[in-house]
Design an enzyme around this catalytic site. Sequence first.
Site, PDB file in Angstrom:
ATOM      1  NE  ARG A 193      -8.043   0.305   5.671  1.00 56.72           N
ATOM      2  CZ  ARG A 193      -7.593   2.087   6.235  1.00 56.72           C
ATOM      3  NH1 ARG A 193      -7.506   2.485   7.270  1.00 56.72           N
ATOM      4  NH2 ARG A 193      -7.628   2.902   4.978  1.00 56.72           N
ATOM      5  CG  ASP A 241      -1.870   0.818   0.952  1.00 58.41           C
ATOM      6  OD1 ASP A 241      -2.391   1.153   0.367  1.00 58.41           O
ATOM      7  OD2 ASP A 241      -2.878   1.636   2.418  1.00 58.41           O
ATOM      8  N   GLY A 242       0.593   2.718  -0.647  1.00 58.18           N
ATOM      9  CA  GLY A 242       0.847   3.901  -0.666  1.00 58.18           C
ATOM     10  C   GLY A 242       1.398   4.592  -1.726  1.00 58.18           C
ATOM     11  CB  SER A 301      -7.764  -3.704   3.290  1.00 58.32           C
ATOM     12  OG  SER A 301      -7.172  -2.624   3.951  1.00 58.32           O
ATOM     13  NE  ARG A 346      -7.804   1.987  -4.982  1.00 55.71           N
ATOM     14  CZ  ARG A 346      -6.267   2.045  -4.711  1.00 55.71           C
ATOM     15  NH1 ARG A 346      -5.441   2.446  -6.049  1.00 55.71           N
ATOM     16  NH2 ARG A 346      -6.309   1.535  -3.168  1.00 55.71           N
ATOM     17  CD  GLU A 356     -13.436  -5.514  -1.144  1.00 54.31           C
ATOM     18  OE1 GLU A 356     -14.637  -5.781  -1.354  1.00 54.31           O
ATOM     19  OE2 GLU A 356     -12.638  -5.709  -1.032  1.00 54.31           O
ATOM     20  CG  ASN A 357      -7.877  -2.011  -4.945  1.00 51.30           C
ATOM     21  OD1 ASN A 357      -7.100  -2.814  -5.221  1.00 51.30           O
ATOM     22  ND2 ASN A 357      -8.049  -0.976  -5.084  1.00 51.30           N
ATOM     23  CD1 TRP A 358     -12.714  -5.139  -8.727  1.00 55.84           C
ATOM     24  CD2 TRP A 358     -12.266  -4.555 -11.312  1.00 55.84           C
ATOM     25  NE1 TRP A 358     -12.283  -6.233  -9.503  1.00 55.84           N
ATOM     26  CE2 TRP A 358     -11.673  -5.574 -10.583  1.00 55.84           C
ATOM     27  CE3 TRP A 358     -12.275  -3.676 -12.288  1.00 55.84           C
ATOM     28  CZ2 TRP A 358     -11.489  -6.649 -11.538  1.00 55.84           C
ATOM     29  CZ3 TRP A 358     -11.720  -4.158 -13.217  1.00 55.84           C
ATOM     30  CH2 TRP A 358     -10.916  -5.747 -12.501  1.00 55.84           C
ATOM     31  NE  ARG A 388      -1.796   6.195   1.896  1.00 59.11           N
ATOM     32  CZ  ARG A 388      -1.392   5.258   2.476  1.00 59.11           C
ATOM     33  NH1 ARG A 388      -0.727   5.414   3.454  1.00 59.11           N
ATOM     34  NH2 ARG A 388      -1.193   4.295   2.346  1.00 59.11           N
TER      35      ARG A 388
HETATM   36  C1  IPE Z   1      -5.451  -3.159   0.421  1.00 60.89           C
HETATM   37  O1  IPE Z   1      -5.079  -1.246  -0.511  1.00 60.89           O
HETATM   38  C2  IPE Z   1      -5.379  -3.388  -0.844  1.00 60.89           C
HETATM   39  C3  IPE Z   1      -3.994  -3.443  -2.464  1.00 60.89           C
HETATM   40  C4  IPE Z   1      -2.986  -2.782  -1.587  1.00 60.89           C
HETATM   41  C5  IPE Z   1      -3.970  -3.960  -3.766  1.00 60.89           C
HETATM   42  P1  IPE Z   1      -6.214  -0.409  -0.069  1.00 60.89           P
HETATM   43  O2  IPE Z   1      -4.799   1.074  -0.479  1.00 60.89           O
HETATM   44  O3  IPE Z   1      -7.371  -0.745  -1.701  1.00 60.89           O
HETATM   45  O4  IPE Z   1      -6.953  -0.296   1.321  1.00 60.89           O
HETATM   46  P2  IPE Z   1      -8.033   1.135   1.682  1.00 60.89           P
HETATM   47  O5  IPE Z   1      -8.622   1.444   0.881  1.00 60.89           O
HETATM   48  O6  IPE Z   1      -6.289   1.501   2.370  1.00 60.89           O
HETATM   49  O7  IPE Z   1      -7.969  -0.100   2.890  1.00 60.89           O
HETATM   50  C1  IPE Z   2      -1.468   0.169  -2.448  1.00 61.43           C
HETATM   51  O1  IPE Z   2      -1.638   1.706  -3.262  1.00 61.43           O
HETATM   52  C2  IPE Z   2      -1.427  -0.563  -4.895  1.00 61.43           C
HETATM   53  C3  IPE Z   2      -2.758  -0.783  -5.045  1.00 61.43           C
HETATM   54  C4  IPE Z   2      -3.715  -0.793  -4.053  1.00 61.43           C
HETATM   55  C5  IPE Z   2      -3.547  -1.352  -7.104  1.00 61.43           C
HETATM   56  P1  IPE Z   2      -2.635   2.278  -3.550  1.00 61.43           P
HETATM   57  O2  IPE Z   2      -2.485   2.877  -4.645  1.00 61.43           O
HETATM   58  O3  IPE Z   2      -3.641   2.237  -2.630  1.00 61.43           O
HETATM   59  O4  IPE Z   2      -2.032   4.046  -2.541  1.00 61.43           O
HETATM   60  P2  IPE Z   2      -2.427   5.059  -1.570  1.00 61.43           P
HETATM   61  O5  IPE Z   2      -2.499   4.022  -0.294  1.00 61.43           O
HETATM   62  O6  IPE Z   2      -3.739   6.238  -1.990  1.00 61.43           O
HETATM   63  O7  IPE Z   2      -1.619   5.735  -1.154  1.00 61.43           O
HETATM   64 MG    MG Z   3      -4.305   1.790  -0.330  1.00 62.94          MG
END
Ligand code: IPE
Ligand code: IPE
Ligand code: MG
Length: 239
Positions: free
Chosen positions: A193, A19-20, A195, A70, A66-68, A23
């Site tokens: 968490r 994650d991250g 997630s 976005r 859940e990333n769909w 950011r």
């Molecule tokens: C968790 O990160 C999913 C992946 C790293 C693939 P998210 O960025 O989607 O999680 P939330 O929304 O902060 O819980």
């Molecule tokens: C994790 O990074 C990658 C995926 C969930 C695909 P994020 O895209 O969630 O990055 P932040 O949490 O918004 O910084």
């Molecule tokens: Mg994230």
Amino acid sequence: MNSEHGKLYIPEHVGIIMDGNGRWAKKRGLPRSVGHTYGAKTFKTITRYISRQGVKYLTLYAFSTENWKRPLEEVNALMKIFRQYLIDSLTDFREDDIKVVFIGDRSAFAEDIIDLINETEEVAKDRKGMQLNIAMNYGGRDELLNAVKGLCRDVKENKKSADELTEQDISSRLYTAGQPDPDLIIRTGGEHRLSNFMLYQAAYAEFYSTDTLWPDFKAEDFDKAVLEFNKRNRRFGGV
Ligand code: IPE
Ligand code: IPE
Ligand code: MG
């Protein structure tokens, strides 16, 4: 790893919530997709490093169910990165004998991505090194729902009795069937968490969260997590 700390126990199965990326890009005034591109580079280097540390199973959370949600632009950028990534991974992990497997519902992806996923698994299927599970369109709840559906079918077809179902019956219906549960789950980006990551398998995993954003995650950060893991007292409900 540099072992000035005596004998370290290397976890058998490590999960990473990568994650991250967004950011990381925002901090630099760049579009989120650039963060994903850099995150993909980390994915490659850290996978190789972790396999060389003697980890047997590595599960990397790349895209959740859940990333769909976005913005389409970001989802499309991620799909483009996955495509390139899958093409590279056909050869990338050969040298380290890494066996690549995908967990999650692949049917939601475009056909060419599904073909690449299948091809990547096929070329790697006889490898004897670390098993790399790439979690794509993965959700722990979705995985459990599928397990329940499968078990209901078994009961309906009289292959199993509902009253005699075991925890093992559930495990063997998960994407990770036959694999040990994760010992250590690392989350980058500072959140505390899961997630929707490995909900069933994580029952007794040690959780390690670091503020480091995924594109900045280095071998030393992994070493720190392993050191911390070695200080934990895992009781599994015992004393
Ligand atoms: C968790 O990160 C999913 C992946 C790293 C693939 P998210 O960025 O989607 O999680 P939330 O929304 O902060 O819980
Ligand atoms: C994790 O990074 C990658 C995926 C969930 C695909 P994020 O895209 O969630 O990055 P932040 O949490 O918004 O910084
Ligand atoms: Mg994230």
